[in-house]
Design a protein around this motif. Structure first.
Motif, PDB file in Angstrom:
ATOM      1  N   ALA A  95       0.831  -1.207   0.000  1.00  0.00           N
ATOM      2  CA  ALA A  95       0.000   0.000   0.000  1.00  0.00           C
ATOM      3  C   ALA A  95       0.864   1.255   0.000  1.00  0.00           C
ATOM      4  CB  ALA A  95      -0.928  -0.008   1.209  1.00  0.00           C
ATOM      5  N   PHE A  96       1.909   1.244   0.806  1.00  0.00           N
ATOM      6  CA  PHE A  96       2.816   2.400   0.865  1.00  0.00           C
ATOM      7  C   PHE A  96       3.412   2.683  -0.509  1.00  0.00           C
ATOM      8  CE2 PHE A  96       7.155   4.052   1.277  1.00  0.00           C
ATOM      9  CZ  PHE A  96       6.923   5.223   1.982  1.00  0.00           C
ATOM     10  N   LYS A  97       3.907   1.653  -1.153  1.00  0.00           N
ATOM     11  CA  LYS A  97       4.530   1.831  -2.462  1.00  0.00           C
ATOM     12  C   LYS A  97       3.521   2.335  -3.493  1.00  0.00           C
ATOM     13  CE  LYS A  97       7.351  -0.583  -5.920  1.00  0.00           C
ATOM     14  NZ  LYS A  97       7.993  -1.877  -6.302  1.00  0.00           N
ATOM     15  N   THR A  98       2.305   1.788  -3.443  1.00  0.00           N
ATOM     16  CA  THR A  98       1.254   2.204  -4.385  1.00  0.00           C
ATOM     17  C   THR A  98       0.929   3.685  -4.219  1.00  0.00           C
ATOM     18  OG1 THR A  98       0.272  -0.003  -4.429  1.00  0.00           O
ATOM     19  CG2 THR A  98      -1.134   1.824  -5.102  1.00  0.00           C
ATOM     20  N   ILE A  99       0.746   4.117  -2.977  1.00  0.00           N
ATOM     21  CA  ILE A  99       0.401   5.518  -2.717  1.00  0.00           C
ATOM     22  C   ILE A  99       1.534   6.443  -3.139  1.00  0.00           C
ATOM     23  CG2 ILE A  99      -0.094   7.206  -0.904  1.00  0.00           C
ATOM     24  CD1 ILE A  99      -1.508   4.899   0.620  1.00  0.00           C
ATOM     25  N   MET A 100       2.751   6.099  -2.781  1.00  0.00           N
ATOM     26  CA  MET A 100       3.880   6.987  -3.076  1.00  0.00           C
ATOM     27  C   MET A 100       4.152   7.078  -4.575  1.00  0.00           C
ATOM     28  SD  MET A 100       4.419   8.224  -0.193  1.00  0.00           S
ATOM     29  CE  MET A 100       5.661   9.338  -0.853  1.00  0.00           C
ATOM     30  N   GLU A 101       4.038   5.962  -5.275  1.00  0.00           N
ATOM     31  CA  GLU A 101       4.286   6.004  -6.717  1.00  0.00           C
ATOM     32  C   GLU A 101       3.162   6.724  -7.447  1.00  0.00           C
ATOM     33  OE1 GLU A 101       5.142   2.056  -8.101  1.00  0.00           O
ATOM     34  OE2 GLU A 101       7.186   2.102  -7.266  1.00  0.00           O
ATOM     35  N   TYR A 102       1.919   6.530  -6.995  1.00  0.00           N
ATOM     36  CA  TYR A 102       0.792   7.242  -7.604  1.00  0.00           C
ATOM     37  C   TYR A 102       0.979   8.751  -7.461  1.00  0.00           C
ATOM     38  CZ  TYR A 102      -4.076   8.553  -8.596  1.00  0.00           C
ATOM     39  OH  TYR A 102      -5.215   9.123  -9.126  1.00  0.00           O
ATOM     40  N   SER A 103       1.504   9.173  -6.325  1.00  0.00           N
ATOM     41  CA  SER A 103       1.685  10.617  -6.076  1.00  0.00           C
ATOM     42  C   SER A 103       3.009  11.136  -6.612  1.00  0.00           C
ATOM     43  CB  SER A 103       1.618  10.892  -4.570  1.00  0.00           C
ATOM     44  OG  SER A 103       2.811  10.494  -3.926  1.00  0.00           O
ATOM     45  N   HIS A 104       3.796  10.262  -7.275  1.00  0.00           N
ATOM     46  CA  HIS A 104       5.137  10.627  -7.742  1.00  0.00           C
ATOM     47  C   HIS A 104       5.987  11.186  -6.595  1.00  0.00           C
ATOM     48  CE1 HIS A 104       2.531  10.938 -11.400  1.00  0.00           C
ATOM     49  NE2 HIS A 104       3.461  10.136 -11.829  1.00  0.00           N
ATOM     50  N   TRP A 105       5.764  10.617  -5.407  1.00  0.00           N
ATOM     51  CA  TRP A 105       6.484  10.983  -4.188  1.00  0.00           C
ATOM     52  C   TRP A 105       6.249  12.417  -3.758  1.00  0.00           C
ATOM     53  CZ3 TRP A 105       9.352   8.210  -0.578  1.00  0.00           C
ATOM     54  CH2 TRP A 105       9.390   6.827  -0.813  1.00  0.00           C
ATOM     55  N   LEU A 106       5.126  12.977  -4.172  1.00  0.00           N
ATOM     56  CA  LEU A 106       4.717  14.282  -3.651  1.00  0.00           C
ATOM     57  C   LEU A 106       4.015  14.133  -2.305  1.00  0.00           C
ATOM     58  CD1 LEU A 106       3.370  16.057  -6.862  1.00  0.00           C
ATOM     59  CD2 LEU A 106       5.407  16.672  -5.550  1.00  0.00           C
ATOM     60  N   TYR A 468      -1.694  13.010  -0.375  1.00  0.00           N
ATOM     61  CA  TYR A 468      -1.869  12.967  -1.826  1.00  0.00           C
ATOM     62  C   TYR A 468      -0.854  13.880  -2.509  1.00  0.00           C
ATOM     63  CZ  TYR A 468      -6.178  10.865  -0.243  1.00  0.00           C
ATOM     64  OH  TYR A 468      -7.069  10.047   0.389  1.00  0.00           O
ATOM     65  N   GLY A 469      -0.636  13.627  -3.786  1.00  0.00           N
ATOM     66  CA  GLY A 469       0.236  14.479  -4.564  1.00  0.00           C
ATOM     67  C   GLY A 469      -0.563  15.582  -5.219  1.00  0.00           C
ATOM     68  N   ASP A 470      -0.965  15.334  -6.482  1.00  0.00           N
ATOM     69  CA  ASP A 470      -1.740  16.360  -7.187  1.00  0.00           C
ATOM     70  C   ASP A 470      -3.174  15.919  -7.440  1.00  0.00           C
ATOM     71  OD1 ASP A 470      -1.186  14.372  -9.010  1.00  0.00           O
ATOM     72  OD2 ASP A 470      -0.720  15.726 -10.660  1.00  0.00           O
ATOM     73  N   THR A 471      -3.508  14.683  -7.061  1.00  0.00           N
ATOM     74  CA  THR A 471      -4.857  14.214  -7.323  1.00  0.00           C
ATOM     75  C   THR A 471      -5.207  13.078  -6.373  1.00  0.00           C
ATOM     76  OG1 THR A 471      -6.392  13.501  -9.065  1.00  0.00           O
ATOM     77  CG2 THR A 471      -4.240  12.468  -9.053  1.00  0.00           C
ATOM     78  N   TYR A 472      -6.468  12.805  -6.253  1.00  0.00           N
ATOM     79  CA  TYR A 472      -6.993  11.767  -5.374  1.00  0.00           C
ATOM     80  C   TYR A 472      -6.628  10.375  -5.881  1.00  0.00           C
ATOM     81  CZ  TYR A 472     -10.676   8.901  -3.173  1.00  0.00           C
ATOM     82  OH  TYR A 472     -11.373   7.936  -2.493  1.00  0.00           O
ATOM     83  N   ASP A 473      -6.389   9.477  -4.960  1.00  0.00           N
ATOM     84  CA  ASP A 473      -5.990   8.108  -5.280  1.00  0.00           C
ATOM     85  C   ASP A 473      -7.171   7.163  -5.062  1.00  0.00           C
ATOM     86  OD1 ASP A 473      -4.936   5.575  -5.384  1.00  0.00           O
ATOM     87  OD2 ASP A 473      -3.662   5.799  -3.625  1.00  0.00           O
ATOM     88  N   LEU A 474      -7.635   6.543  -6.125  1.00  0.00           N
ATOM     89  CA  LEU A 474      -8.715   5.563  -6.022  1.00  0.00           C
ATOM     90  C   LEU A 474      -8.190   4.132  -6.144  1.00  0.00           C
ATOM     91  CD1 LEU A 474     -11.848   5.591  -5.715  1.00  0.00           C
ATOM     92  CD2 LEU A 474     -11.974   5.270  -8.182  1.00  0.00           C
ATOM     93  N   LEU A 475      -6.868   3.976  -6.217  1.00  0.00           N
ATOM     94  CA  LEU A 475      -6.323   2.640  -6.389  1.00  0.00           C
ATOM     95  C   LEU A 475      -6.538   1.787  -5.151  1.00  0.00           C
ATOM     96  CD1 LEU A 475      -2.955   3.434  -8.204  1.00  0.00           C
ATOM     97  CD2 LEU A 475      -5.203   2.952  -9.194  1.00  0.00           C
ATOM     98  N   LEU A 476      -6.605   2.438  -3.989  1.00  0.00           N
ATOM     99  CA  LEU A 476      -6.805   1.734  -2.728  1.00  0.00           C
ATOM    100  C   LEU A 476      -8.138   2.195  -2.147  1.00  0.00           C
ATOM    101  CD1 LEU A 476      -3.178   2.130  -1.343  1.00  0.00           C
ATOM    102  CD2 LEU A 476      -4.150   0.134  -2.475  1.00  0.00           C
ATOM    103  N   GLY A 477      -9.163   1.383  -2.298  1.00  0.00           N
ATOM    104  CA  GLY A 477     -10.512   1.778  -1.894  1.00  0.00           C
ATOM    105  C   GLY A 477     -10.617   2.094  -0.413  1.00  0.00           C
TER     106      GLY A 477
END
Length: 504
Positions: A95-106, A468-477
């Motif tokens: 989950a950590f990796k998914t969130i960080m990569e989705y946000s491009h580490w923002l 979040y980085g620049d947008t909401y993450d729906l990858l993890l419900g």
């Protein structure tokens, strides 16, 4: 102990207003922790503090508690006992990796790590309060199974109600229709809150720590204008989210973070609920065009709906969903292909579509159009008929060959537009709230511009930046509801640690 002070302010009133004396009442209260906002994060923080024996005062500006938490459905977790039992492998590391990569580490990695690491235990904590879960689902089709959907009427509303029922047997004072106005700061430490009740009385609450949980700034037109790409975004289910807590924290020296990030939702219409059959039809991923009559995105990104929100904002904020009579009959007689969350599930027959569409057509607000020909439809929409027909011709070719040569859309969502009458629904960006405001650390402490924690001040949920980085993450419900509950819990426990609280 409650102390009431009556202060005669006649001199001030005479000099400023030229009127007679006025009696102003200041009510002074004390607590271990004062929490501003009784939504999901404020409710969670209250429970976490009160169950340890702390005296809590919970302020809520609205007449009812829950906020947008009342509309939540499920909670994110990684490695919960339910997931393990069902053989679902979603670890905190994944989950950590998914969130960080989705946000491009923002995103703030320490905040994210604290969230995902605590999430499984929070599910157990919630269960210990009497909450059960219906099932575990994904954020989007085929995604990780992290969305622990609450089993109870209204889902999130049931959790909020259950917690507040239990507060009656704890040292919790809930004050509705009472708005937090300012933080009390002494010697660089936050030591309380000033508030105002519905009678206009000033309430001073002296406390050892303050937790901000006011839910963001979705209803503050000025802040939206300043920070959001499309300020006229429809805010779904948000009331009284005026950025109160964010502004209080900033005034106390907190640094901003994550301003402008939205919990982008499917394109929508003003005054329509998520279970609308007309909206369900318009949100199907078939043919969307901009104000020029051209396609602007792969319509199937509505499945991961923050992406469709971004695409629509990029296209100027106005779009039309185009379909024909064959598709209308498909929606009504066969059911929709893409669900609208739990509101309108897959294969639902849109039996209310015709009634809703006709009512909106009669209102003549310019949101829906129906015509026997494409030329007439284009004229009603105000777009160039030749451009619209060229777009539809291209769409029909793609549908026939089962390949989208422009956006490479999944061929399952390629439907021709050939049979009149033809329909168009005009939509604009929608969001479930704002996500960001105050910079925090992994303890949910507010951070000042020098990078140091502000003693006694904690910020949670949609008031906090960093998830979040620049947008909401729906990858993890269940992400935002999960963060609200987890951040509230972490903030309360951190506050008790800060004050070296020991139950009397």
């Amino acid at each position: 102990m409650k102390i009431v002070r009556r202060t005669l302010i006649a001199a001030a009133c005479l000099s400023l207003l030229g009127t007679g004396a006025v009696n102003a009442e200041t009510i002074v209260k004390t607590a271990d922790v004062v929490i501003i906002g009784a939504g999901a994060s404020g409710t969670s923080a209250t429970m976490a503090a009160a169950e340890k024996g702390a005296k809590v005062i919970l302020l809520e500006k609205q007449g009812v508690v829950g906020g947008t938490g009342n509309f939540a459905e499920g909670i994110f977790a990684a490695n919960s006992s339910m997931q393990k039992r069902q053989g679902i492998i979603v670890t905190p590391d994944m989950a950590f990796k998914t969130i960080m990569e989705y946000s491009h580490w923002l995103a703030n990695p320490f905040v994210v790590r604290a969230f995902v690491n605590r999430s499984a235990d929070t599910i157990e904590w919630v269960k210990s309060k009497g909450i059960k879960f219906e099932y575990i689902g994904p954020g989007g089709p085929g995604g990780m199974l992290t969305w622990h959907v609450i089993d109870g009427p209204g889902h999130g509303r049931f959790l909020i109600k259950t917690f507040h029922e239990q507060f009656k047997n704890m040292d919790v004072t809930t004050m509705v229709k009472t708005a937090g106005k300012d933080l009390i700061v002494k010697d660089g430490k936050v030591t309380g809150v000033t508030a105002q009740d519905e009678q206009g009385n000033t309430i001073q609450i002296d406390a050892k720590a303050v937790i901000v949980a006011t839910g963001g700034y979705a209803n503050n037109k000025e802040m939206l204008q300043k920070y959001v790409a499309f300020p006229d975004t429809i805010m779904v289910g948000n009331v009284g989210k005026d950025g109160d807590g964010i502004k209080m924290a900033w005034k106390a020296g907190a640094k901003d973070e994550g301003m402008g990030v939205l919990q982008a939702y499917r394109p929508g219409l003003p005054d329509y609920a998520p279970n609308s059959h007309m909206l369900a039809a318009a949100r199907q991923p078939y043919l969307w065009v901009d104000t020029h009559g051209r396609r602007f995105t792969d319509e199937s990104n509505v499945i991961i709906w923050p992406h469709s929100g971004n695409a629509l904002s990029k296209a100027g904020g106005i779009m039309y969903s185009i379909f024909d009579e064959t598709s209308r009959k498909h929606y009504v007689n066969d059911g929709i292909d893409v669900p609208i969350g739990e509101w309108v599930i897959a294969n639902t027959k849109l039996t209310k579509f015709d009634e809703e569409f006709d009512k909106e057509l009669q209102k003549n607000r310019g949101f829906v159009y129906k015509a026997q020909t494409l030329d007439a439809l284009a004229k009603a929409m105000g777009v160039d008929a030749s451009v619209l027909k060229e777009t539809i011709d291209q769409n029909n070719v793609f549908a026939a060959q089962k390949r989208d040569e422009v956006f490479n859309k999944n061929m399952d969502y390629l439907r021709p537009v050939k049979t009149g009458p033809f329909y168009a629904v005009k939509m604009q960006p929608a969001a479930l709230g704002t996500l960001g405001g105050v910079k925090i650390n992994e303890k949910m402490q507010a951070i000042n511009k020098d990078g140091n924690a502000i003693p006694g001040l904690y910020v949670t949920g949609n008031d906090a930046g960093g998830m979040y980085g620049d947008t909401y993450d729906l990858l993890l419900g269940g992400g935002t509801f999960g963060f609200a509950l987890n951040s509230g819990r972490i903030a309360a426990e951190s506050a008790l640690d800060y004050m070296h609280f020991k139950k009397q």
